[in-house]
Design a protein around this motif. Sequence first.
Motif: not given
Lengths: 380, 380
Positions: A158, A165, A168, A213
């Motif tokens: 991530q 952020d 998370k 990704n």
Amino acid sequence: MAFSLFQGVKLGILGGGQLGRMLIQSSLDFNLDIAILDPDPQAPCARISSNFTNGSLKDYTDVYEFGKQCDVITVEIENVNTEALRQLELEGKKVFPQPRVIELIQDKRVQKQFYQDNNIPTSPFILTQDRNEVMRHADFLPAVHKLGKEGYDGRGVQMLRQVEDLSKAFDKPGVLEKLIDFETEISVIVARNEDGQVRTFPAVELIYHPEANLVEYLFAPANISEAVAKKADDIARDVITKLDMVGLLAVEMFATKSGDVLVNEVAPRPHNSGHQTIEANQTSQYEQHLRAILNTPLGSTEALQPSAMVNLLGEEGFEGMAKYEGTDEVMAVDGAHVHLYGKSYTKPFRKMGHVTIVDADLERLKEKATYIKNTLKIKA
Amino acid sequence: MAFSLFQGVKLGILGGGQLGRMLIQSSLDFNLDIAILDPDPQAPCARISSNFTNGSLKDYTDVYEFGKQCDVITVEIENVNTEALRQLELEGKKVFPQPRVIELIQDKRVQKQFYQDNNIPTSPFILTQDRNEVMRHADFLPAVHKLGKEGYDGRGVQMLRQVEDLSKAFDKPGVLEKLIDFETEISVIVARNEDGQVRTFPAVELIYHPEANLVEYLFAPANISEAVAKKADDIARDVITKLDMVGLLAVEMFATKSGDVLVNEVAPRPHNSGHQTIEANQTSQYEQHLRAILNTPLGSTEALQPSAMVNLLGEEGFEGMAKYEGTDEVMAVDGAHVHLYGKSYTKPFRKMGHVTIVDADLERLKEKATYIKNTLKIKA
């Protein structure tokens, strides 16, 4: 060695996906007797191997019993039971890559630490135990946060760009890596056999799908200077030698704007960044892997022509029995080589196949790759 | 068409030898579901196909029952029951090459007559019924005498140089062909799909083993003038078009000292003279065969580099379980690609495998081919 090449060596492969499938294709040239272990009875190798065992790759008994019938054991995926592999190694089986190498690579935390301990250039990082610990490192952002274990094909990774952020972040042991403002992402595939012979493939350039990704495109050769190519080549040789590994290693690296080359991560097996070697290079990565683990002289890695590779990913918004669109258009492109993986069920971003394009002219090569990406669609 | 490429077409191949094996290797790229019929339970395809039927290729019921389960049926050997194939064709199966083409080619007498009737250049010939009739043609010597039917891999062919040889002539229907004082033996492989698209591979040069009457070496491109190459290419296109054939056709020809090109014989399938296309050409003959019979656009046949092919024949004087000598030496040659056919039992001149060598430098290419021929030995 207890066996001689061409005399019916029994090779066991842990994993029956597309990498195993292309390994089987290549192994037919050498009279190898291939056995496959995979948990999915519909795996890409299931119908093309006369010796397919349905079982867990993570279960000690499944892996051990499977390996006992083989002369040489290898992997097409890292996430396997290495205790069983260690036992097989103790009992005299050839296990390549070695279980200790697989274990090191399985955990991205250990992998990262290995680079630091061995003076292999890599991005700055912090090892973290849980989300709370990640949250304490707001000053380290922007960063990439990776789970230590079980990440694969874009899962378990991530981006943490800003303080918001952080909440998370994965709540498991992981590694926080400084985000690198790279110029190019490249990969060098390197092979090493038991005798210690090392050969590298020329560096290729990877272009990732922004959401999934996953590698979406690949170009070979990479658009980098000779100096950067030389650095990348040296690093790949250095990594496999310091790992004291036998087999094939894909070394993914960042080429930075300042001309540095940093190792991102490695995979100890045939890799998505080497598919194009089937058509574009003197020896394919699959054959090179076989040569390395069977301890025969490694093959020439010379590129015969520039090439591109397009991953065929399941179209977003479609899940079910795969239907292919644009097949005849793509088959009509001179120099396009379609490889399908024998998967009948598609879902968004599932790797269903790839197309390699070989063309002496770089501009035409890119045009063809773009055309194929826009034309061949996998829906349901 | 009732089926669409990539959607699990079931392809039946009559014959499970090395040509079928390499066809399977190639077919994996297209998600084809392959079924094999062969009389030998140890055939090269037996262990690499999940759908292998042990049965006779010459028996009506075996071929018919096998074909009924398939969408498309093809051959890797001509000597098959064409009545069953005609019935399958009537029932709507795609059978390529067409049964009438296989029948024409099965009988070298009919084949030869076809060339004459269709203005395709070939050597002068006389059709004969038996030895007595051959003996009446002493004035036609030196000649090659071929059995009409059942000849294969050098069997069913004899040289009749002088009157004394006539008494050894085959005593069956055959064809007596004027011996051609050729400069070069060449082969052009041509493909044609159902839409009528035709593409040829560049001409290659064949060098036969003097005793075994088998291809021993091959060089690509052939050492012939552009004018002769053009003639050979035109003839190959002409033959497949006049046969109105769908599939792959190997056209073996003589290039004479006076610059003429004469058709020797043809084979309606992948052929020994096209093995090198796997590595040396943009599309392999195996993939091209699949493209032709599945009616997709044909692939580019461009040669990427010069190549040579050495057949690996069982060493004279040895019969039994095969033992390979010189394998590591050959694996160490850059640009050498070893292909073994999965045959565990060797006998003199049995085709056990081949090695393709790719090299930009023609002299080095020939040196490598000679080295490999002298180094890799198959004994028992």
